[in-house]
Design a protein around this motif. Sequence first.
Motif, PDB file in Angstrom:
ATOM      1  N   ILE A  96      14.734  -0.030 -17.174  1.00 60.05           N
ATOM      2  CA  ILE A  96      16.151   0.289 -17.283  1.00 60.05           C
ATOM      3  C   ILE A  96      16.458   1.412 -16.307  1.00 60.05           C
ATOM      4  N   ALA A  97      17.661   1.452 -15.796  1.00 60.44           N
ATOM      5  CA  ALA A  97      18.013   2.387 -14.721  1.00 60.44           C
ATOM      6  C   ALA A  97      17.832   3.842 -15.129  1.00 60.44           C
ATOM      7  N   ASP A  98      18.334   4.196 -16.299  1.00 56.37           N
ATOM      8  CA  ASP A  98      18.248   5.584 -16.753  1.00 56.37           C
ATOM      9  C   ASP A  98      18.628   5.640 -18.230  1.00 56.37           C
ATOM     10  N   ARG A  99      18.578   6.830 -18.805  1.00 61.70           N
ATOM     11  CA  ARG A  99      18.898   6.969 -20.222  1.00 61.70           C
ATOM     12  C   ARG A  99      20.363   6.652 -20.502  1.00 61.70           C
ATOM     13  N   ALA A 100      21.229   6.973 -19.535  1.00 59.18           N
ATOM     14  CA  ALA A 100      22.655   6.702 -19.726  1.00 59.18           C
ATOM     15  C   ALA A 100      22.900   5.221 -19.984  1.00 59.18           C
ATOM     16  N   ALA A 101      22.153   4.359 -19.295  1.00 63.49           N
ATOM     17  CA  ALA A 101      22.310   2.922 -19.497  1.00 63.49           C
ATOM     18  C   ALA A 101      21.863   2.521 -20.896  1.00 63.49           C
ATOM     19  N   LEU A 102      20.812   3.158 -21.399  1.00 62.86           N
ATOM     20  CA  LEU A 102      20.343   2.863 -22.746  1.00 62.86           C
ATOM     21  C   LEU A 102      21.365   3.313 -23.784  1.00 62.86           C
ATOM     22  N   VAL A 103      21.915   4.504 -23.593  1.00 67.32           N
ATOM     23  CA  VAL A 103      22.928   5.014 -24.518  1.00 67.32           C
ATOM     24  C   VAL A 103      24.173   4.128 -24.487  1.00 67.32           C
ATOM     25  N   ALA A 104      24.545   3.659 -23.301  1.00 66.62           N
ATOM     26  CA  ALA A 104      25.717   2.787 -23.187  1.00 66.62           C
ATOM     27  C   ALA A 104      25.493   1.480 -23.947  1.00 66.62           C
TER      28      ALA A 104
END
Length: 226
Positions: free
Chosen positions: A147-155
């Motif tokens: 996954i690209a980053d944590r922001a993508a997971l949170v989204a």
Amino acid sequence: MGGSVRSEYSGEGLSESELAATPLQQVRRWVDEATARQAERGDVVEPTALSVATVDADGRPNVRTVLMRFLDERGPGFVTDLGSAKSQEIGSTGTVAASLTWPAMFRAVRFRGRAVPVGRDEITAYFASRPWGSRISAWASDQSQPIADRAALVAAYERYAARYPDTGSADDVPVPDGWGGWRIECDEVELWAGRRDRLHDRLVFTRVGAGGLDTAAAWSVHRRQP
């Protein structure tokens, strides 16, 4: 390189006379004692933390820690994404090894055997017992995938949280199709108990017949050298 730090293993050990009649009884006893110690002293943080070992397609070992969510005569079990690396490797070989370790108590349990899927009814019942946020995260995470980053997971979490809002009901979040679990049908269960001077106790239940973890006639017991 600095000098190594050595700890003396001052555990109580485990003798044949103290060993329960079946693997299930012994493992449950130790899990209960680890859980009680965590409540009393706080030094066994996750009493059911289970290290699960598998082998990938190139024959290289993998290990990770999950939580043991099932333990009965059929064996210990855990939940996971069925598309995860561990599930793919388990599915490829059909075998798995796992261990419970309680360093503060100088104890460990090793399981080896065949991996079988946990039944869908059991998975559904367990999933309903999870907190709402944990049920949402099962949808948000495509386990083991990049996954690209944590922001993508949170989204992703926020998207599914909006789709399945918390109503206080056990069925407000459905079980994802790709979410399930594995149980270990054991052919070996080893109890390790640390003692002073590295003369540890290793008592091993080895399968000799048909039956589950609570069938005494299905197991023989022998001692291994430390």
